[in-house]
Design an enzyme around this catalytic site. Structure first.
Site, PDB file in Angstrom:
ATOM      1  N   LYS A 101      16.037  64.188  56.429  1.00 24.72           N
ATOM      2  CA  LYS A 101      16.806  65.348  56.373  1.00 24.72           C
ATOM      3  C   LYS A 101      17.062  65.617  54.696  1.00 24.72           C
ATOM      4  O   LYS A 101      17.064  65.012  53.911  1.00 24.72           O
ATOM      5  CB  LYS A 101      17.858  65.012  57.142  1.00 24.72           C
ATOM      6  CG  LYS A 101      17.455  64.874  58.566  1.00 24.72           C
ATOM      7  CD  LYS A 101      18.840  64.963  59.402  1.00 24.72           C
ATOM      8  CE  LYS A 101      18.533  64.734  60.898  1.00 24.72           C
ATOM      9  NZ  LYS A 101      19.822  64.531  61.906  1.00 24.72           N
TER      10      LYS A 101
ATOM     11  N   TYR B 234      14.790  72.917  66.860  1.00 26.16           N
ATOM     12  CA  TYR B 234      15.933  72.288  67.611  1.00 26.16           C
ATOM     13  C   TYR B 234      16.424  72.952  68.925  1.00 26.16           C
ATOM     14  O   TYR B 234      17.435  73.249  68.973  1.00 26.16           O
ATOM     15  CB  TYR B 234      17.318  72.266  66.685  1.00 26.16           C
ATOM     16  CG  TYR B 234      17.072  70.878  65.716  1.00 26.16           C
ATOM     17  CD1 TYR B 234      17.156  69.675  66.245  1.00 26.16           C
ATOM     18  CD2 TYR B 234      16.612  71.403  64.335  1.00 26.16           C
ATOM     19  CE1 TYR B 234      16.956  68.457  65.368  1.00 26.16           C
ATOM     20  CE2 TYR B 234      16.680  70.180  63.602  1.00 26.16           C
ATOM     21  CZ  TYR B 234      16.729  68.861  64.052  1.00 26.16           C
ATOM     22  OH  TYR B 234      16.419  67.834  63.300  1.00 26.16           O
TER      23      TYR B 234
ATOM     24  N   ASN C 229      23.085  62.551  58.697  1.00 34.88           N
ATOM     25  CA  ASN C 229      22.701  61.199  59.054  1.00 34.88           C
ATOM     26  C   ASN C 229      21.349  60.596  58.278  1.00 34.88           C
ATOM     27  O   ASN C 229      20.654  59.959  58.950  1.00 34.88           O
ATOM     28  CB  ASN C 229      22.752  60.873  60.485  1.00 34.88           C
ATOM     29  CG  ASN C 229      22.023  61.649  61.173  1.00 34.88           C
ATOM     30  OD1 ASN C 229      20.965  62.248  60.885  1.00 34.88           O
ATOM     31  ND2 ASN C 229      22.097  61.323  62.734  1.00 34.88           N
TER      32      ASN C 229
ATOM     33  N   HIS D  69      15.852  62.012  61.125  1.00 38.12           N
ATOM     34  CA  HIS D  69      15.414  62.398  62.652  1.00 38.12           C
ATOM     35  C   HIS D  69      14.313  61.700  63.052  1.00 38.12           C
ATOM     36  O   HIS D  69      13.266  61.437  62.569  1.00 38.12           O
ATOM     37  CB  HIS D  69      15.208  63.919  62.637  1.00 38.12           C
ATOM     38  CG  HIS D  69      14.692  64.424  63.864  1.00 38.12           C
ATOM     39  ND1 HIS D  69      15.412  64.928  65.278  1.00 38.12           N
ATOM     40  CD2 HIS D  69      13.312  64.238  64.477  1.00 38.12           C
ATOM     41  CE1 HIS D  69      14.716  65.071  66.266  1.00 38.12           C
ATOM     42  NE2 HIS D  69      13.576  64.816  65.859  1.00 38.12           N
TER      43      HIS D  69
ATOM     44  N   GLU E 217       6.999  67.630  68.915  1.00 37.21           N
ATOM     45  CA  GLU E 217       7.617  67.654  67.450  1.00 37.21           C
ATOM     46  C   GLU E 217       6.356  67.410  66.628  1.00 37.21           C
ATOM     47  O   GLU E 217       6.497  68.120  65.443  1.00 37.21           O
ATOM     48  CB  GLU E 217       8.510  66.440  67.234  1.00 37.21           C
ATOM     49  CG  GLU E 217       9.943  67.153  68.129  1.00 37.21           C
ATOM     50  CD  GLU E 217      10.893  65.777  68.087  1.00 37.21           C
ATOM     51  OE1 GLU E 217      12.038  65.850  68.587  1.00 37.21           O
ATOM     52  OE2 GLU E 217      10.527  64.730  67.379  1.00 37.21           O
TER      53      GLU E 217
END
Length: 138
Positions: free
Chosen positions: A10, A50, A113, A116, A127
């Site tokens: 990310k 998303y 975080n 993913h 994805e």
């Protein structure tokens, strides 16, 4: 059984220059990287990726975050790739993640975080297809 899963490093981890360390962790844990590219999602692309979270309260902040800077998307392959990568990532909230996991080492909070990963074979298929076409993964 050999599986493929999607990994995204990310924007927070890319900006902090932790991508190389994360990739090293992936390879040292037996993952083969069979596709990789660095891209910068637009807000619209992030919203499309998303879409499963569109009704969740964090949807706007998540898509803002995921389009704020470059990301590195990878297709990982190994036996039991989905489950093994989820273990290596650690809990969604880095505070709850086990020591030595990617999110514990490089994540800041529940949204920022670091990584993913796909949570099922179905989501991995969607994805991977979102970021890579089949010709890129021969």
């Amino acid at each position: 059984m050999l599986e493929r899963t999607l990994s995204i490093i990310k924007p927070d981890a890319v900006k902090a220059k932790n991508a190389g360390k994360i990739i090293e962790m992936l390879e040292s844990n037996g993952f083969s990287i069979i596709g990789m590219k660095k891209i910068h999602l637009t807000k619209e692309q992030a919203k499309k990726f998303y879409i499963v979270h569109k009704d969740r309260p964090f949807y706007d902040s998540l898509t803002d975050f995921m389009s704020e800077g470059p990301i590195i998307v990878m297709v990982l392959e190994k036996d039991n790739a989905i489950e093994d990568y989820r273990k290596l990532m650690g809990a969604t909230n880095p505070e709850d993640a086990e020591e030595g996991t990617i999110r514990k080492l490089f994540g800041t909070n529940i949204e920022r975080n670091a990584v993913h990963g796909s949570d099922s074979k179905e989501s991995a298929s969607y994805e991977i297809g979102f970021f890579f076409n089949e010709l890129e993964l021969v």
